[in-house]
Design an enzyme around this catalytic site. Sequence first.
Site, PDB file in Angstrom:
ATOM      1  N   GLN A   1       0.850  -1.200   0.000  1.00 47.82           N
ATOM      2  CA  GLN A   1       0.000   0.000   0.000  1.00 47.82           C
ATOM      3  C   GLN A   1       0.882   1.245   0.000  1.00 47.82           C
ATOM      4  OE1 GLN A   1      -3.401  -0.675   3.091  1.00 47.82           O
ATOM      5  NE2 GLN A   1      -1.754  -2.072   3.625  1.00 47.82           N
TER       6      GLN A   1
ATOM      7  N   ASP B   1       6.199   4.823  -1.324  1.00 48.28           N
ATOM      8  CA  ASP B   1       7.558   5.369  -1.182  1.00 48.28           C
ATOM      9  C   ASP B   1       8.626   4.723  -2.066  1.00 48.28           C
ATOM     10  OD1 ASP B   1       8.190   2.943   0.180  1.00 48.28           O
ATOM     11  OD2 ASP B   1       7.737   3.823   2.130  1.00 48.28           O
TER      12      ASP B   1
ATOM     13  N   HIS C   1      -1.440   1.591  -4.230  1.00 55.66           N
ATOM     14  CA  HIS C   1      -1.807   3.004  -4.059  1.00 55.66           C
ATOM     15  C   HIS C   1      -0.922   3.956  -4.858  1.00 55.66           C
ATOM     16  CE1 HIS C   1      -3.916   1.850  -0.005  1.00 55.66           C
ATOM     17  NE2 HIS C   1      -4.604   1.513  -1.070  1.00 55.66           N
TER      18      HIS C   1
ATOM     19  N   CYS D   1      -3.105  16.000 -20.505  1.00 56.09           N
ATOM     20  CA  CYS D   1      -2.832  15.032 -21.587  1.00 56.09           C
ATOM     21  C   CYS D   1      -2.780  13.592 -21.099  1.00 56.09           C
ATOM     22  CB  CYS D   1      -1.545  15.397 -22.327  1.00 56.09           C
ATOM     23  SG  CYS D   1      -0.042  15.092 -21.364  1.00 56.09           S
TER      24      CYS D   1
ATOM     25  N   CYS E   1       3.002  18.827 -22.148  1.00 59.22           N
ATOM     26  CA  CYS E   1       1.992  19.777 -22.630  1.00 59.22           C
ATOM     27  C   CYS E   1       1.832  21.002 -21.736  1.00 59.22           C
ATOM     28  CB  CYS E   1       0.645  19.062 -22.800  1.00 59.22           C
ATOM     29  SG  CYS E   1      -0.188  18.777 -21.241  1.00 59.22           S
TER      30      CYS E   1
ATOM     31  N   GLY F   1       3.008  -4.508   9.000  1.00 57.84           N
ATOM     32  CA  GLY F   1       2.941  -3.065   9.210  1.00 57.84           C
ATOM     33  C   GLY F   1       1.773  -2.359   8.563  1.00 57.84           C
ATOM     34  N   THR F   2       0.603  -3.007   8.606  1.00 58.76           N
ATOM     35  CA  THR F   2      -0.578  -2.285   8.134  1.00 58.76           C
ATOM     36  C   THR F   2      -1.677  -2.359   9.189  1.00 58.76           C
ATOM     37  OG1 THR F   2      -2.313  -2.106   6.452  1.00 58.76           O
ATOM     38  CG2 THR F   2      -1.389  -4.306   6.788  1.00 58.76           C
TER      39      THR F   2
ATOM     40  N   GLU G   1       1.271  -3.707  17.104  1.00 60.40           N
ATOM     41  CA  GLU G   1      -0.071  -3.466  17.664  1.00 60.40           C
ATOM     42  C   GLU G   1      -1.059  -4.500  17.131  1.00 60.40           C
ATOM     43  OE1 GLU G   1      -0.630  -0.796  19.667  1.00 60.40           O
ATOM     44  OE2 GLU G   1       1.358   0.095  19.371  1.00 60.40           O
TER      45      GLU G   1
ATOM     46  N   ALA H   1       8.922  -4.265  12.264  1.00 62.40           N
ATOM     47  CA  ALA H   1       9.161  -5.007  11.025  1.00 62.40           C
ATOM     48  C   ALA H   1      10.550  -5.656  10.960  1.00 62.40           C
ATOM     49  CB  ALA H   1       8.955  -4.083   9.830  1.00 62.40           C
TER      50      ALA H   1
HETATM   51  N1  APR Z   1       7.010  -2.202  12.215  1.00 56.64           N
HETATM   52  C1  APR Z   1       5.849  -2.804  11.853  1.00 56.64           C
HETATM   53  N2  APR Z   1       4.647  -2.207  11.988  1.00 56.64           N
HETATM   54  C2  APR Z   1       4.614  -0.980  12.527  1.00 56.64           C
HETATM   55  C3  APR Z   1       5.786  -0.290  12.921  1.00 56.64           C
HETATM   56  C4  APR Z   1       7.037  -0.970  12.758  1.00 56.64           C
HETATM   57  N3  APR Z   1       8.199  -0.406  13.118  1.00 56.64           N
HETATM   58  N4  APR Z   1       5.416   0.917  13.402  1.00 56.64           N
HETATM   59  C5  APR Z   1       4.080   0.989  13.290  1.00 56.64           C
HETATM   60  N5  APR Z   1       3.576  -0.156  12.766  1.00 56.64           N
HETATM   61  C6  APR Z   1       2.197  -0.520  12.436  1.00 56.64           C
HETATM   62  C7  APR Z   1       1.139   0.185  13.258  1.00 56.64           C
HETATM   63  O1  APR Z   1       0.872  -0.561  14.442  1.00 56.64           O
HETATM   64  C8  APR Z   1      -0.060   0.187  12.290  1.00 56.64           C
HETATM   65  O2  APR Z   1      -0.846  -0.981  12.448  1.00 56.64           O
HETATM   66  O3  APR Z   1       1.970  -0.080  11.104  1.00 56.64           O
HETATM   67  C9  APR Z   1       0.591   0.189  10.909  1.00 56.64           C
HETATM   68  C10 APR Z   1       0.461   1.476  10.150  1.00 56.64           C
HETATM   69  O4  APR Z   1      -0.878   1.725   9.856  1.00 56.64           O
HETATM   70  P1  APR Z   1      -1.358   2.937   8.945  1.00 56.64           P
HETATM   71  O5  APR Z   1      -0.677   4.174   9.363  1.00 56.64           O
HETATM   72  O6  APR Z   1      -2.841   2.925   8.952  1.00 56.64           O
HETATM   73  O7  APR Z   1      -0.768   2.545   7.493  1.00 56.64           O
HETATM   74  P2  APR Z   1      -1.403   1.648   6.360  1.00 56.64           P
HETATM   75  O8  APR Z   1      -2.060   0.443   6.939  1.00 56.64           O
HETATM   76  O9  APR Z   1      -0.343   1.432   5.358  1.00 56.64           O
HETATM   77  O10 APR Z   1      -2.509   2.605   5.770  1.00 56.64           O
HETATM   78  C11 APR Z   1      -3.217   2.246   4.645  1.00 56.64           C
HETATM   79  O11 APR Z   1      -4.040   4.479   4.415  1.00 56.64           O
HETATM   80  O12 APR Z   1      -3.998   6.821   4.195  1.00 56.64           O
HETATM   81  C12 APR Z   1      -3.689   5.653   3.721  1.00 56.64           C
HETATM   82  O13 APR Z   1      -3.158   5.467   1.491  1.00 56.64           O
HETATM   83  C13 APR Z   1      -2.595   5.421   2.784  1.00 56.64           C
HETATM   84  O14 APR Z   1      -1.717   3.317   1.993  1.00 56.64           O
HETATM   85  C14 APR Z   1      -2.164   4.024   3.139  1.00 56.64           C
HETATM   86  C15 APR Z   1      -3.429   3.415   3.724  1.00 56.64           C
END
Ligand code: APR
Length: 235
Positions: A87, A90, A105, A116, A137, A174-175, A202, A218
């Site tokens: 997602q 970067d 994304h 264009c 353009c 990490g999401t 979390e 991570a």
């Molecule tokens: N290692 C692993 N996970 C981590 C770390 C770390 N060092 N630090 C934080 N996290 C976890 C958090 O606990 C959280 O669950 O990463 C997650 C980040 O969540 P978001 O900030 O919601 O990111 P993401 O899930 O990628 O968001 C989805 O939302 O606004 C948008 O388009 C944007 O692609 C993004 C989408």
Amino acid sequence: MTRIVAFTGAGISAESGIPTFRGKGGLWEKFKPEELATPEAFMRNPELVWRWYDERRQMIKKAKPNEGHLILAKIEEEADYFVLITQNVDGLHFEAGNRNVLELHGNIWRVRCLSCGQRYYLYETPLKEIPPRCQFCGGLLRPDVVWFGEMLDPDILDRAFRESELADVFIVVGTSAVVYPAAYLPVVAKEHGAFLIEVNPEETPISEIADVVIREKAGTGMKRVYEILRERGDI
Ligand code: APR
């Protein structure tokens, strides 16, 4: 052949110094998404939105892939079949060496012309002109990322769903797993029989359906995932 799929979010880049969106110190604590990350916000004030992106581009330019990214690149090298669905915008997975990457994304280094329709990579940081203009353009450029309320690229999304359905092992790193349709992918993988591993310090909605939950950042977490894949004979 084991099909390994990894699915990453902002958390994988946190140890590279790039803030996540949600949670403590998250970007959406400081900025309101609807004021910056929507097509309406952009049409209202392209300069403001571009200033924010220019700042993020400068920060990302300084960032280097961390241990978590590097282990994912190593897994791609060693696996019979590996695809990374991210997602993140970067580009750090490419920099780490992953090649089979689906960017759900978009990419913060790519721009799209509203006149264009040309898409191209623009690495200039900081930008000399804000908002930047199309090199073909002269039209208004926008970041080629997916904003709230916008559709994901249907080809990329289809492929992401297909890969998730076919996955033998599905690694979620990490999401927060709250932004759809991306957040369906781990659920789809699990429903189709994948062994589901989560790495996140979390709890998330994925935690309760995961076969293994690694409550680590991570870098440390991916080391453990690598060992698990080795033990299972997946790589
Ligand atoms: N290692 C692993 N996970 C981590 C770390 C770390 N060092 N630090 C934080 N996290 C976890 C958090 O606990 C959280 O669950 O990463 C997650 C980040 O969540 P978001 O900030 O919601 O990111 P993401 O899930 O990628 O968001 C989805 O939302 O606004 C948008 O388009 C944007 O692609 C993004 C989408």
